[in-house]
Design a protein around this motif. Structure first.
Motif, PDB file in Angstrom:
ATOM      1  N   ALA A 163      -2.905  -7.223  -0.305  1.00 52.36           N
ATOM      2  CA  ALA A 163      -3.176  -5.822  -0.630  1.00 52.36           C
ATOM      3  C   ALA A 163      -2.715  -4.899   0.501  1.00 52.36           C
ATOM      4  CB  ALA A 163      -4.657  -5.620  -0.901  1.00 52.36           C
ATOM      5  N   ILE A 164      -2.913  -5.328   1.738  1.00 53.44           N
ATOM      6  CA  ILE A 164      -2.500  -4.523   2.893  1.00 53.44           C
ATOM      7  C   ILE A 164      -0.986  -4.399   2.926  1.00 53.44           C
ATOM      8  CG2 ILE A 164      -2.361  -4.545   5.422  1.00 53.44           C
ATOM      9  CD1 ILE A 164      -5.266  -5.704   5.353  1.00 53.44           C
ATOM     10  N   VAL A 165      -0.279  -5.488   2.682  1.00 50.23           N
ATOM     11  CA  VAL A 165       1.191  -5.453   2.658  1.00 50.23           C
ATOM     12  C   VAL A 165       1.673  -4.491   1.579  1.00 50.23           C
ATOM     13  CG1 VAL A 165       3.246  -6.825   2.113  1.00 50.23           C
ATOM     14  CG2 VAL A 165       1.520  -7.736   3.669  1.00 50.23           C
ATOM     15  N   GLN A 166       1.023  -4.524   0.422  1.00 48.19           N
ATOM     16  CA  GLN A 166       1.406  -3.617  -0.667  1.00 48.19           C
ATOM     17  C   GLN A 166       1.180  -2.160  -0.282  1.00 48.19           C
ATOM     18  OE1 GLN A 166       3.008  -4.612  -3.484  1.00 48.19           O
ATOM     19  NE2 GLN A 166       3.018  -6.569  -2.417  1.00 48.19           N
ATOM     20  N   LEU A 167       0.065  -1.869   0.363  1.00 45.62           N
ATOM     21  CA  LEU A 167      -0.218  -0.487   0.773  1.00 45.62           C
ATOM     22  C   LEU A 167       0.744  -0.009   1.855  1.00 45.62           C
ATOM     23  CD1 LEU A 167      -4.104  -0.168   0.890  1.00 45.62           C
ATOM     24  CD2 LEU A 167      -2.522   1.177  -0.469  1.00 45.62           C
ATOM     25  N   VAL A 168       1.057  -0.878   2.795  1.00 45.77           N
ATOM     26  CA  VAL A 168       1.962  -0.506   3.885  1.00 45.77           C
ATOM     27  C   VAL A 168       3.359  -0.225   3.348  1.00 45.77           C
ATOM     28  CG1 VAL A 168       3.122  -1.390   5.956  1.00 45.77           C
ATOM     29  CG2 VAL A 168       0.658  -1.663   5.703  1.00 45.77           C
ATOM     30  N   SER A 169       3.774  -0.968   2.332  1.00 46.16           N
ATOM     31  CA  SER A 169       5.119  -0.784   1.788  1.00 46.16           C
ATOM     32  C   SER A 169       5.252   0.512   0.983  1.00 46.16           C
ATOM     33  CB  SER A 169       5.518  -1.976   0.920  1.00 46.16           C
ATOM     34  OG  SER A 169       4.706  -2.029  -0.232  1.00 46.16           O
ATOM     35  N   ASN A 170       4.119   1.115   0.626  1.00 50.33           N
ATOM     36  CA  ASN A 170       4.120   2.369  -0.118  1.00 50.33           C
ATOM     37  C   ASN A 170       3.916   3.524   0.871  1.00 50.33           C
ATOM     38  OD1 ASN A 170       3.798   4.499  -1.832  1.00 50.33           O
ATOM     39  ND2 ASN A 170       2.056   3.637  -2.938  1.00 50.33           N
ATOM     40  N   PRO A 171       4.947   4.371   1.084  1.00 46.94           N
ATOM     41  CA  PRO A 171       4.834   5.425   2.093  1.00 46.94           C
ATOM     42  C   PRO A 171       3.725   6.443   1.825  1.00 46.94           C
ATOM     43  CG  PRO A 171       6.982   5.505   0.983  1.00 46.94           C
ATOM     44  CD  PRO A 171       6.213   4.368   0.414  1.00 46.94           C
ATOM     45  N   GLY A 172       3.314   6.638   0.608  1.00 47.27           N
ATOM     46  CA  GLY A 172       2.276   7.616   0.292  1.00 47.27           C
ATOM     47  C   GLY A 172       0.898   7.003   0.155  1.00 47.27           C
ATOM     48  N   SER A 173       0.679   5.853   0.773  1.00 45.05           N
ATOM     49  CA  SER A 173      -0.582   5.140   0.580  1.00 45.05           C
ATOM     50  C   SER A 173      -1.736   5.823   1.317  1.00 45.05           C
ATOM     51  CB  SER A 173      -0.448   3.692   1.056  1.00 45.05           C
ATOM     52  OG  SER A 173      -0.166   3.652   2.429  1.00 45.05           O
ATOM     53  N   ASP A 174      -2.920   5.547   0.853  1.00 45.98           N
ATOM     54  CA  ASP A 174      -4.150   6.089   1.424  1.00 45.98           C
ATOM     55  C   ASP A 174      -4.439   5.389   2.758  1.00 45.98           C
ATOM     56  OD1 ASP A 174      -6.692   6.995   1.993  1.00 45.98           O
ATOM     57  OD2 ASP A 174      -7.579   6.341   0.101  1.00 45.98           O
ATOM     58  N   GLN A 175      -4.333   6.126   3.851  1.00 45.13           N
ATOM     59  CA  GLN A 175      -4.510   5.544   5.181  1.00 45.13           C
ATOM     60  C   GLN A 175      -5.953   5.118   5.437  1.00 45.13           C
ATOM     61  OE1 GLN A 175      -1.953   4.761   7.372  1.00 45.13           O
ATOM     62  NE2 GLN A 175      -0.842   5.217   5.482  1.00 45.13           N
ATOM     63  N   LEU A 176      -6.907   5.841   4.878  1.00 43.36           N
ATOM     64  CA  LEU A 176      -8.308   5.470   5.049  1.00 43.36           C
ATOM     65  C   LEU A 176      -8.586   4.133   4.357  1.00 43.36           C
ATOM     66  CD1 LEU A 176     -11.120   6.114   6.083  1.00 43.36           C
ATOM     67  CD2 LEU A 176     -11.506   7.441   3.994  1.00 43.36           C
ATOM     68  N   LYS A 177      -8.057   3.980   3.160  1.00 42.90           N
ATOM     69  CA  LYS A 177      -8.227   2.719   2.428  1.00 42.90           C
ATOM     70  C   LYS A 177      -7.576   1.574   3.192  1.00 42.90           C
ATOM     71  CE  LYS A 177      -7.540   0.566  -2.058  1.00 42.90           C
ATOM     72  NZ  LYS A 177      -7.115   0.762  -3.448  1.00 42.90           N
ATOM     73  N   LEU A 178      -6.385   1.823   3.734  1.00 45.42           N
ATOM     74  CA  LEU A 178      -5.679   0.809   4.515  1.00 45.42           C
ATOM     75  C   LEU A 178      -6.505   0.392   5.727  1.00 45.42           C
ATOM     76  CD1 LEU A 178      -3.088  -0.833   4.979  1.00 45.42           C
ATOM     77  CD2 LEU A 178      -2.169   1.145   6.199  1.00 45.42           C
ATOM     78  N   ARG A 179      -7.069   1.369   6.400  1.00 48.10           N
ATOM     79  CA  ARG A 179      -7.880   1.088   7.588  1.00 48.10           C
ATOM     80  C   ARG A 179      -9.108   0.252   7.222  1.00 48.10           C
ATOM     81  NH1 ARG A 179     -10.461   5.892  11.140  1.00 48.10           N
ATOM     82  NH2 ARG A 179     -11.506   4.631  12.689  1.00 48.10           N
ATOM     83  N   ARG A 180      -9.753   0.595   6.116  1.00 47.19           N
ATOM     84  CA  ARG A 180     -10.936  -0.150   5.681  1.00 47.19           C
ATOM     85  C   ARG A 180     -10.592  -1.580   5.289  1.00 47.19           C
ATOM     86  NH1 ARG A 180     -13.823   4.663   2.222  1.00 47.19           N
ATOM     87  NH2 ARG A 180     -14.741   5.713   4.020  1.00 47.19           N
TER      88      ARG A 180
END
Length: 88
Positions: A46-63
């Protein structure tokens, strides 16, 4: 200061522990580890998927990253429970 038990709310005696002890056999511990490793792997994906998306939610990524680190600590702790206590 008086220590209080988690369920009874009564003062604990000096020889009582305030942590509820649960015994698990080796098979149950290994199953728990396997479950945590699987969740850790899913979070990694899930983290790899979020990182690959430039408009991803940074708060969600951090959590998600924090959760992944907590899982890593839990895995290490459970693995340590499989090591025999040589002092006993």
């Amino acid at each position: 200061m008086t220590r209080v038990g988690p369920l009874t709310r009564r003062p604990l005696k000096d020889d009582e522990d305030c942590i509820l002890t649960v015994t698990m056999d080796e098979t149950e511990i290994r199953q728990r580890i396997e479950s945590l490793v699987e969740e850790h792997r899913d979070l990694d994906y899930a983290i790899v998927q979020l990182v690959s998306n430039p408009g991803s939610d940074q708060l969600k990524l951090r959590r998600l990253k924090q959760r992944k680190l907590r899982l890593k600590d839990q895995i290490a702790w459970w693995e340590s429970q499989l090591i025999p206590d040589l002092g006993a």
